[in-house]
Write an enzyme that holds these catalytic residues in place. Structure first.
Site, PDB file in Angstrom:
ATOM      1  N   THR A  51       0.815  -1.206   0.000  1.00 57.25           N
ATOM      2  CA  THR A  51       0.000   0.000   0.000  1.00 57.25           C
ATOM      3  C   THR A  51       0.853   1.262   0.000  1.00 57.25           C
ATOM      4  OG1 THR A  51      -0.036  -0.305   2.379  1.00 57.25           O
ATOM      5  CG2 THR A  51      -2.004  -0.963   1.169  1.00 57.25           C
TER       6      THR A  51
ATOM      7  N   CYS B  21       3.955  -8.574   3.557  1.00 55.96           N
ATOM      8  CA  CYS B  21       5.148  -7.727   3.401  1.00 55.96           C
ATOM      9  C   CYS B  21       4.787  -6.438   2.674  1.00 55.96           C
ATOM     10  CB  CYS B  21       6.226  -8.478   2.617  1.00 55.96           C
ATOM     11  SG  CYS B  21       7.709  -7.504   2.298  1.00 55.96           S
ATOM     12  N   TRP B  22       5.277  -5.314   3.208  1.00 52.42           N
ATOM     13  CA  TRP B  22       5.018  -3.993   2.614  1.00 52.42           C
ATOM     14  C   TRP B  22       6.047  -3.675   1.527  1.00 52.42           C
ATOM     15  CZ3 TRP B  22       6.187   1.162   5.608  1.00 52.42           C
ATOM     16  CH2 TRP B  22       5.661   2.255   4.899  1.00 52.42           C
ATOM     17  N   ASN B  23       7.105  -4.475   1.442  1.00 48.44           N
ATOM     18  CA  ASN B  23       8.223  -4.188   0.535  1.00 48.44           C
ATOM     19  C   ASN B  23       8.901  -2.867   0.879  1.00 48.44           C
ATOM     20  OD1 ASN B  23       6.435  -6.094  -0.940  1.00 48.44           O
ATOM     21  ND2 ASN B  23       8.047  -5.976  -2.459  1.00 48.44           N
TER      22      ASN B  23
END
Lengths: 553, 62
Positions: free
Chosen positions: A212, B42-44
């Site tokens: 996001t 996971c947001w990376n």
């Protein structure tokens, strides 16, 4: 189940170790208070919106007639079409310089390495160069080190899921450790919320719903615990949206536009000027809406064009990305996008809540006594410098309030009730995984509460979300990590219901595409230039009211 | 794709587990290596790669 309980007392409890929370804790501790800072993630060094750093900071430094608090407030009034309380913006503008100086004192280096001066550019929302580009990649390390020096009590991996209230005043909070499952009762004289916005409400265009724009771990926890404690939420119908390189999560627009890049459509035409006098420097909402419009009229997709920029500008953009969101450089490389050669395709992000929420006054106080808030969980979203400045103010005001409170509350009745609700998915596990409930919520939101809203759709959404909320009692959690996700899912559904309810109430369109009603397509200042206030009233049902804006806007 | 931990390079120091903002990285049961336990979450963001002293974390955007 055998859960250990820890009970502690503190003068000021700060919930959320992001930007606003860190600054609030510093301000409170400097005044000599006993301060506890709680963070849901593993470490305040990598939590919140600045988890991997920041590359720009909007400042008011008096470097010209445009660079004064008064000029800032006037400009703000003319570029933000939404509902904004200028009294709170004025607090920010008045305090901004002092807090900027404080950040420099504690070790944030805002000076440009090359010139030794502030390197300032015009970001979004104006052509005046308020924005300082700086190497803020490790800014949270600076915050963390200073909080350590001040000896602020730090509790990490602690998810706060409820506020304690006595005679209308906040008296503490409860939560659990996301690894050990330990229950925490924290009695406090004042509480500051710095819990960020709410993401994961809508499907991500990347297909991965945790990929996001804002941190996916910001799930409106503060909004919901404040609402349950009786606080007013406002502006919730205005869902925030940004744009980012197609398939990535990081907008990087301030860096690109600030260094001279431009938006172009598929025909290579610059189009921002057509719809906004500030062109590419238009406020973010206008940029998003212009791209949406351009694509709707058949001139999409849209791009950021950097190909005309020189080596110096490209170097600064790259450095900015590396300071704020280093994985975006990997993304561009893996997609074979070279900003000196290629147009960078931009797409609309998922909608989220960021700078809409807990209604605060000029003292950063919510409508509940002793409950303060700053940053993206409030109704005044002013990005990083706003979170720093108003976070600090909230901390100061929390100390002042705490000084007048003599004793800690020791009520156990509401503690036990909250405890039962928090642990329910693990003590009474049903058959549904939290993620399945959450996916259904996102489907409801994208079908009826997205860019094109109308009364029938919103009513359908509210009914569906309320049903989903009932069904979420069948969620199971097999670990304390999953218990955290289950509680987040519950919080998100509550936020979603507030958004849909407020959107149904506001019978006009405003701040497109944040609130676009197909059945009321026009902005109606006569009836709707004011806040829709949502609170819980005395029961579970939401209570709505309307408050006309008092200050000129 | 979520963060990728190269287990040949990982020495099991645990710093990525400690700092992950989403609580998605855990140590293996014998605590010798780190692993991405909740890859869908996971947001990376890259926090683990910033902290890893062994350069054992990478990202792929297919």
């Amino acid at each position: 189940m055998n859960i250990k309980t820890n009970e502690l007392r503190t003068d000021v409890l700060v919930i959320g170790g992001g930007t606003a929370g860190c600054l609030a804790a510093m301000a409170a501790k400097q005044k000599g208070c006993d301060v506890t800072l709680v963070e849901k993630g593993g470490s305040i060094r990598h939590s919140g919106s600045l988890a991997t750093g920041v590359d720009h900071y909007s400042a008011i430094l008096g470097e010209g007639p445009w660079d004064t608090p008064e000029a800032f407030v006037n400009k703000f009034a003319s570029t933000r079409p939404g509902i904004t309380d200028l009294k709170v913006v004025s607090t920010y503008a008045k305090e901004a310089r002092k807090i900027f100086g404080f950040l420099e004192e504690i070790g944030v280096n805002f000076k440009d390495a090359k010139t030794g001066k502030y390197y300032r550019i015009a970001g979004l929302g104006g052509r005046d160069p308020h924005t300082i580009c700086f190497e803020g990649g490790r800014i949270k390390d600076v915050f963390s080190a200073y909080l350590g020096k001040l000896q602020v009590r730090l509790l990490e991996r602690l998810a706060v899921e409820g506020l304690l209230i006595s005679s209308g005043r906040v008296t503490g909070a409860v939560g659990f450790h996301i690894r050990t499952g330990d229950f925490y009762i924290i009695r406090a004289k004042s509480v500051v919320l710095g819990t960020g916005g709410a993401t994961r409400l809508f499907p991500s265009p990347t297909g991965r719903d945790f990929f996001t724009h804002a941190p996916p771990f910001n799930t409106g926890d503060g909004h919901v615990i404040a609402l349950r404690a009786g606080a007013d939420l406002t502006n919730m119908e205005f869902t925030f949206c940004s744009v980012s390189p197609r398939g990535s999560d990081s907008p990087a627009i301030t860096g690109f536009i600030g260094m001279g890049a431009t938006f172009v459509n598929a025909r290579g035409e610059r189009f921002m000027e057509k719809s906004h006098p500030l062109g590419d420097h238009a406020p973010r909402t206008a940029i998003v809406n212009n791209i949406l419009k351009e694509c709707a009229e058949g001139r999409g997709p849209c791009f950021v064009d950097c190909r005309h920029l020189g080596e110096e500008a490209i170097g600064r953009i790259t450095k900015g990305i590396l300071n704020e969101r280093p994985t975006l450089m990997d993304f561009l490389k893996h997609k074979d996008l070279d900003m000196t050669r290629d147009l960078i395709p931009y797409e609309l992000r998922e909608m989220e809540t960021q700078g809409q929420g807990i209604k605060v006054d000029e003292n950063c106080c919510s409508t509940v006594e002793g409950l303060f808030a700053a940053g993206d969980c409030t109704n005044v979203g002013l990005a990083v410098s706003g979170a720093c400045t108003l976070g600090y103010v909230a901390g100061e005001k929390a100390v002042k309030h705490a000084a007048a409170i003599k004793d800690f509350d020791d009520d156990l009745q509401q503690v036990n009730k909250l405890r039962d609700t928090i642990y329910y998915p693990i003590t009474n596990p049903g058959n549904i995984r939290p993620i399945d409930v959450e996916d259904e919520m996102r489907r409801i939101m994208s079908t009826w509460v997205g860019f094109n809203r109308n009364a029938d759709g919103l009513k359908t959404a509210i009914k569906a979300l309320k049903g989903l909320k009932d069904n979420s009692r069948a969620m199971m959690a097999r670990s304390f990590h999953e218990l955290m996700r289950a509680n987040e899912t519950r919080n998100l559904i509550d936020v979603a219901i507030v958004i849909a309810t407020a959107a149904l109430e506001r019978k006009e369109s405003r701040s497109l595409p944040a609130h676009s009603r197909t059945d009321y397509p026009r902005q109606d200042d006569e009836h709707w230039k004011g806040y829709i206030i949502v609170n819980r009233g005395d029961g579970e049902e939401l209570k709505l009211s309307y408050q006309p804006l008092k200050t000129a806007n | 794709m979520p963060a990728i931990i190269n287990i040949d390079k990982c020495t099991g120091c645990g710093v990525c587990d400690e700092i992950c903002p989403g609580d998605i990285i855990y140590m293996t049961d014998d605590t010798s290596k780190a692993m991405v336990r909740y890859p869908d979450e996971c947001w990376n963001c890259g926090s683990c790669r910033i902290e890893c002293p062994e350069d054992a974390v990478s990202y792929i955007f297919p």
